[in-house]
Design an enzyme around this catalytic site. Structure first.
Site, PDB file in Angstrom:
ATOM      1  N   ARG A 192      -5.549 -17.032  -8.629  1.00 17.51           N
ATOM      2  CA  ARG A 192      -5.701 -15.705  -8.003  1.00 17.51           C
ATOM      3  C   ARG A 192      -5.336 -14.611  -8.971  1.00 17.51           C
ATOM      4  O   ARG A 192      -5.966 -13.383  -8.398  1.00 17.51           O
ATOM      5  CB  ARG A 192      -4.592 -15.655  -6.818  1.00 17.51           C
ATOM      6  CG  ARG A 192      -4.914 -16.616  -5.797  1.00 17.51           C
ATOM      7  CD  ARG A 192      -4.082 -16.314  -4.443  1.00 17.51           C
ATOM      8  NE  ARG A 192      -4.250 -15.073  -3.912  1.00 17.51           N
ATOM      9  CZ  ARG A 192      -4.935 -14.904  -2.836  1.00 17.51           C
ATOM     10  NH1 ARG A 192      -5.719 -16.171  -2.301  1.00 17.51           N
ATOM     11  NH2 ARG A 192      -5.433 -13.783  -2.451  1.00 17.51           N
ATOM     12  N   THR A 228       1.203 -13.175  -9.409  1.00 16.30           N
ATOM     13  CA  THR A 228       0.282 -13.649 -10.193  1.00 16.30           C
ATOM     14  C   THR A 228      -0.820 -12.368 -10.088  1.00 16.30           C
ATOM     15  O   THR A 228      -1.331 -12.121  -8.770  1.00 16.30           O
ATOM     16  CB  THR A 228      -0.347 -14.830 -10.167  1.00 16.30           C
ATOM     17  OG1 THR A 228      -0.973 -15.004  -8.969  1.00 16.30           O
ATOM     18  CG2 THR A 228       0.651 -15.831 -10.406  1.00 16.30           C
ATOM     19  N   MET A 261      -7.650  -9.912  -6.927  1.00 16.85           N
ATOM     20  CA  MET A 261      -6.925 -10.678  -5.802  1.00 16.85           C
ATOM     21  C   MET A 261      -5.588 -10.868  -5.752  1.00 16.85           C
ATOM     22  O   MET A 261      -5.053 -10.577  -4.538  1.00 16.85           O
ATOM     23  CB  MET A 261      -7.748 -12.064  -6.006  1.00 16.85           C
ATOM     24  CG  MET A 261      -7.623 -12.820  -4.463  1.00 16.85           C
ATOM     25  SD  MET A 261      -9.086 -13.985  -4.532  1.00 16.85           S
ATOM     26  CE  MET A 261      -8.623 -15.383  -5.958  1.00 16.85           C
ATOM     27  N   CYS A 262      -4.900 -11.134  -6.705  1.00 14.89           N
ATOM     28  CA  CYS A 262      -3.397 -11.275  -6.789  1.00 14.89           C
ATOM     29  C   CYS A 262      -2.754 -12.306  -6.001  1.00 14.89           C
ATOM     30  O   CYS A 262      -3.516 -12.571  -4.884  1.00 14.89           O
ATOM     31  CB  CYS A 262      -2.651  -9.942  -6.421  1.00 14.89           C
ATOM     32  SG  CYS A 262      -3.162  -8.545  -7.514  1.00 14.89           S
ATOM     33  N   GLY A 263      -1.731 -13.090  -6.134  1.00 14.86           N
ATOM     34  CA  GLY A 263      -1.122 -14.175  -5.465  1.00 14.86           C
ATOM     35  C   GLY A 263       0.560 -13.804  -5.600  1.00 14.86           C
ATOM     36  O   GLY A 263       0.921 -13.186  -6.628  1.00 14.86           O
TER      37      GLY A 263
END
Lengths: 311, 285
Positions: free
Chosen positions: A30, A161, A1-3
């Site tokens: 995330r 993140t 997903m990553c932020g």
């Protein structure tokens, strides 16, 4: 997903290390695999900060010789810096494997980067007049503590993140990416690039190097290539929406600017807050609230939207 | 209970200025009748709440799970009007409330706010993140600021209203109810819409109403493009009456009236429910 998150002070500087840490920590859910910062301090005259590592964190747990090996690698890097006439002003050890050198150099930056990275296990994380790029495994609180980032003063920064989907959980695959060999340019990305390998092969034929198998690194190389050929940051961001296939929202930071681009599908999130003093943007509003707790107006940029702000 | 203060207010009106239209879904008709206050509520675990009993909950130091648990606990104790303070854009706030309730959220919410609601009237002072009101069955959600993507996704009933602008894929897979947007919407709004109405007072992004099966979109501004099978419809007196009533109800009736609104409906050229795929035909033969 990553932020992803970005912050830019439009009038002067702020406590960017602490602010970015608060934003990234609130996006931990995330992706907890790794956290990275590209933060911009006060540029020194004719000085660069070179952040580099000579091993992966996981390497340090392998065998008894690794500690001697990283010392050998670091000595080799210093030997090569000296050979190119680089003057080391000071040096810090953040960890056993990652270092910060303040240097003076007026030669060819690509030559320097290529020569240093030729040392086994070595990767330059950033080379900047104002930029310092820090990334490691774990959440923002851990990385900020490890690299003493909470006291870092500066004008702007971007951060990430990571939930590893396209490549390994290691520092090499963590964001941000330095736009090698361009000083001060870094990229963070949320999404998947589906023409990554096709474009990577094209850039490799043109002499660009890739240190990871992470598709996001392509955006840094792509930006470096465009800027090298005379495009402005805004032009590069706009062109990327046509050239790059997949779903993506990404941020690019330079010595004095912060930019964003969102793909044609608008499938990856971004929330934006803008005032006369500050611009904050992140995958989720909760990250903006981490630094601006009072009630504010925010909105989602639309598909194919490109924005650039100056510090 | 951390962060909670309660007050008994005998004469606090529970009327938030919002109303729910007569429900048409079979499930909703069977289980829930909003016109009959205090009775006729058919969910097995429906709680008997008093709208004049009011509680305030400070969310600052609570996580989403704690906030939602405390909401349920307050309803169990008969509180029919609840105010959430300092929501801090936390995700999944007030999800799955299957009860009558007046809920005021004094700030912004993150992702998935107020999904799967059946009954409550919610008023949000700030903005909301992605997928607000997803799968709502009945009730109202009124948002003062902007909203993220997938606003009112798979809405089945009730009204979900955003006074600001919203993101992409608004009302994707809408199956009923009404989505009303005061500002602009992003691309692919009304994608695969099946029933219900969507009102966009501002402009829409590209591919508005793409692959919609049915339903109606009213557009006050311009669309970058219409999606596949979305076609202009004819505004009737009934359309104008409904639009006027709804926009006035939420204080969003434009100064210049509604004469400029356009109607968009499904061209119904993509329907294939009644047709077997070629492969299936072969198997039948």
């Amino acid at each position: 997903m990553c932020g992803i998150a970005g912050l830019i002070h439009r009038k002067g500087s702020g406590n960017i290390g602490q602010e970015m840490t608060q934003m990234l920590q609130s996006l931990k859910h995330r992706g907890p695999d790794s956290t990275g910062y590209a933060i911009y301090g006060t540029p020194g005259r004719n000085e660069y900060v070179m952040r580099f590592k000579v091993a992966e964190q996981e390497d340090m747990a392998k065998g008894f010789d690794i500690h001697d090996e990283v010392k050998r690698r670091r000595a080799k890097v210093e030997e090569r810096l000296a050979a190119l006439g680089v003057q080391i002003i000071d040096k810090d050890e953040a960890t056993d494997y990652a270092y910060r050198y303040r240097i003076q150099y007026d030669g060819d930056m690509k030559k320097l980067a290529d020569y240093v990275e030729d040392v086994d296990g070595t990767e330059i994380l950033s080379m900047g007049n104002a930029l310092e790029l820090i990334k490691d495994l774990g959440d923002a609180a851990r990385v900020a503590e490890q690299y003493d980032l909470r006291k870092f003063k500066g004008t702007h920064g971007i951060g990430h993140t990571r939930m590893a989907t396209e490549s390994d959980v290691d520092i090499r695959s963590a964001h941000p990416y330095w736009a090698y060999p361009y000083n001060d340019i870094a990229v963070v990305h949320n999404g998947q690039l589906t023409n990554y390998w096709m474009m990577r092969r094209e850039f490799e034929r043109r002499g660009h190097r890739f240190m990871s198998n992470c598709d996001s690194e392509l955006l840094a190389v792509y930006t470096a290539y465009n800027l090298e050929h005379g495009a402005t940051l805004e032009e590069s961001l706009r062109q990327s929406i046509q050239d790059i296939d997949g779903v993506f929202t990404y941020l690019v930071s330079t010595k004095d600017a912060l930019g964003m681009a969102k793909d044609t599908m608008a499938a990856k999130p971004m929330v934006l807050y803008e005032s006369d003093d500050l611009v904050a943007l992140a995958s989720e509003e909760v990250a903006i609230r981490a630094v601006i707790p009072h009630e504010i107006d925010t909105w989602d940029p639309y598909d194919e939207e490109v924005r650039v702000w100056r510090a | 209970m951390a962060g909670l203060t309660t007050t008994k207010q005998a004469h606090v009106s529970h009327d938030m200025g919002m109303h729910t239209e007569a429900l048409r879904g079979k499930t909703q008709q069977r289980f829930f009748d909003v016109t009959e206050e205090g009775g006729g509520y058919g969910y097995p675990d429906a709680l008997d709440v008093d709208f004049n009993k009011r509680a305030e909950l400070d969310c600052e130091k609570l996580d989403t799970k704690q906030i939602n648990a405390q909401l349920r606990d307050l309803m169990k104790r008969g509180y029919g009007t609840i105010v959430l303070q300092n929501p801090g854009s936390k995700h999944s706030l007030a999800v799955g409330i299957l009860n009558r309730l007046n809920l005021y959220i004094e700030g912004s919410c993150g992702y998935f706010a107020c999904g799967l609601l059946d009954g409550p009237n919610v008023k949000i002072k700030g903005r909301v993140g992605w997928a607000c009101g997803e799968n709502m069955l009945s009730g109202t959600i009124l948002i003062e600021k902007n909203a993220g993507s997938q606003f009112g996704a798979a809405l089945r009933g009730g009204d979900i209203v955003c006074k600001g602008s919203v993101g992409a894929r608004t009302g994707i897979d809408q199956k009923g109810g009404n989505i009303i947007v005061g500002g602009d919407t992003g691309s692919f709004s009304g994608f695969m819409m099946q029933r219900g109405r969507m009102v966009i007072c501002g402009n829409a992004g590209k591919n508005l109403g793409d692959s919609m099966y049915d339903g109606t979109i009213y557009l006050g501004g311009e669309a970058r493009s219409l999606g596949v099978d979305a076609v202009p419809g004819e505004m009737t007196a009934l359309d104008r009456e409904w639009l006027t009533r709804k926009l006035k109800m939420y204080g969003m009736y434009p100064a210049k009236g509604i004469g400029h609104f356009k109607k968009i409906v499904a061209g119904k050229q993509l329907w294939n429910y009644d047709n077997l795929e070629p492969g299936e035909k072969k198997l039948v033969l």
